[in-house]
Design a protein around this motif. Structure first.
Motif, short mmCIF file in Angstrom:
data_model
loop_
_atom_site.label_atom_id
_atom_site.label_comp_id
_atom_site.label_asym_id
_atom_site.label_seq_id
_atom_site.Cartn_x
_atom_site.Cartn_y
_atom_site.Cartn_z
N GLU A 33 -3.41 -1.02 -2.58
CA GLU A 33 -2.65 -2.27 -2.43
C GLU A 33 -1.23 -1.95 -1.99
O GLU A 33 -0.72 -0.85 -2.23
CB GLU A 33 -2.61 -3.05 -3.74
N SER A 34 -0.57 -2.93 -1.39
CA SER A 34 0.79 -2.73 -0.88
C SER A 34 1.76 -2.30 -1.98
O SER A 34 2.55 -1.38 -1.79
CB SER A 34 1.32 -4.01 -0.24
N GLU A 35 1.74 -2.96 -3.11
CA GLU A 35 2.70 -2.69 -4.17
C GLU A 35 2.27 -1.57 -5.11
O GLU A 35 3.09 -0.99 -5.80
CB GLU A 35 2.98 -3.95 -4.97
N ALA A 36 0.97 -1.28 -5.16
CA ALA A 36 0.46 -0.31 -6.14
C ALA A 36 0.01 1.00 -5.51
O ALA A 36 -0.26 1.96 -6.22
CB ALA A 36 -0.70 -0.93 -6.90
N THR A 41 -4.62 -7.18 -7.74
CA THR A 41 -5.87 -7.92 -7.54
C THR A 41 -6.51 -8.14 -8.90
O THR A 41 -6.66 -7.20 -9.68
CB THR A 41 -6.82 -7.15 -6.61
N SER A 42 -6.87 -9.38 -9.17
CA SER A 42 -7.34 -9.71 -10.52
C SER A 42 -8.64 -10.50 -10.49
O SER A 42 -9.00 -11.10 -9.48
CB SER A 42 -6.28 -10.52 -11.27
N PHE A 43 -9.32 -10.45 -11.62
CA PHE A 43 -10.53 -11.27 -11.79
C PHE A 43 -10.38 -12.11 -13.04
O PHE A 43 -9.65 -11.76 -13.97
CB PHE A 43 -11.80 -10.41 -11.85
N SER A 58 -5.38 -8.81 -2.70
CA SER A 58 -5.54 -8.19 -1.37
C SER A 58 -5.54 -6.68 -1.50
O SER A 58 -4.99 -6.11 -2.44
CB SER A 58 -4.40 -8.63 -0.44
N LYS A 59 -6.19 -6.06 -0.56
CA LYS A 59 -6.28 -4.60 -0.46
C LYS A 59 -5.82 -4.22 0.94
O LYS A 59 -6.13 -4.92 1.91
CB LYS A 59 -7.73 -4.13 -0.68
N ASN A 60 -5.10 -3.12 1.04
CA ASN A 60 -4.53 -2.72 2.33
C ASN A 60 -4.88 -1.28 2.68
O ASN A 60 -5.09 -0.46 1.80
CB ASN A 60 -3.00 -2.86 2.29
N TRP A 61 -4.91 -0.99 3.98
CA TRP A 61 -5.21 0.33 4.50
C TRP A 61 -6.60 0.80 4.05
O TRP A 61 -6.78 1.93 3.62
CB TRP A 61 -4.14 1.36 4.13
N ILE A 62 -7.56 -0.10 4.16
CA ILE A 62 -8.93 0.20 3.71
C ILE A 62 -9.78 0.61 4.91
O ILE A 62 -10.00 -0.20 5.84
CB ILE A 62 -9.55 -1.03 2.99
N THR A 63 -10.24 1.85 4.90
CA THR A 63 -11.10 2.35 5.97
C THR A 63 -12.39 1.53 6.03
O THR A 63 -13.02 1.26 5.01
CB THR A 63 -11.43 3.83 5.73
N ASN A 64 -12.76 1.13 7.23
CA ASN A 64 -13.97 0.36 7.54
C ASN A 64 -13.94 -1.09 7.08
O ASN A 64 -14.92 -1.80 7.27
CB ASN A 64 -15.23 1.04 6.99
#
Length: 142
Positions: free
Chosen positions: A33-36, A45-47, A59-65
């Motif tokens: 993630e951007s901040e983590a 990111t929470s549930f 959100s998740k960032n820089w995730i391959t594929n």
């Protein structure tokens, strides 16, 4: 493949591993993630548990594929809880509220698409196919 193989139920392994191993489906691992960064104990990111399953936001960032994936492993922390409540969820492409975008003009690793995953009120049913809990104590330092 590894998270499902290591932590998944037999039903998850039977459903998801064969097409992933054969290359019939593409998967991605959504942790960063951007901040983590890639520190799961700091992720946003929470549930939230509902009557019939879980709602995931973040959100998740820089995730391959991510832009081409059909099976997403998404890590999230329970809303208003600590790092001991982290769970992994298997989410399939075209799930309502799950969107991806491509990060353009990368300077390296151009052979695989990299992207962002946006989870906006993604509902994941509570059944044996989707979630497992892992011990994240090894992520923590004192």
């Amino acid at each position: 493949i590894n998270p499902i193989n290591e932590f998944g139920s037999q039903e998850q392994k039977d459903k998801y591993l064969p097409p992933l191993i054969k290359g019939e489906k593409i998967g991605c691992f959504g942790l960063t993630e951007s901040e983590a960064g890639s520190d799961p104990t700091s992720m946003k990111t929470s549930f939230k548990k509902t009557k019939d399953g879980y709602i995931i936001n973040g959100s998740k960032n820089w995730i391959t594929n991510a832009p081409i994936a059909e099976i997403f492993i998404i890590w999230a922390i329970e809303e208003n809880k600590d790092h001991k409540s982290i769970k992994g969820f298997i989410i399939e492409k075209n799930t309502e509220g799950l969107n991806t975008s491509t990060i353009e003009n990368k300077t390296s690793l151009k052979i695989s698409p990299t992207g962002q995953i946006i989870l906006n009120n993604v509902f994941v049913p509570s059944n044996p196919w989707i979630n497992w809990r892992i011990d994240t104590s090894w992520f923590c330092t004192s």
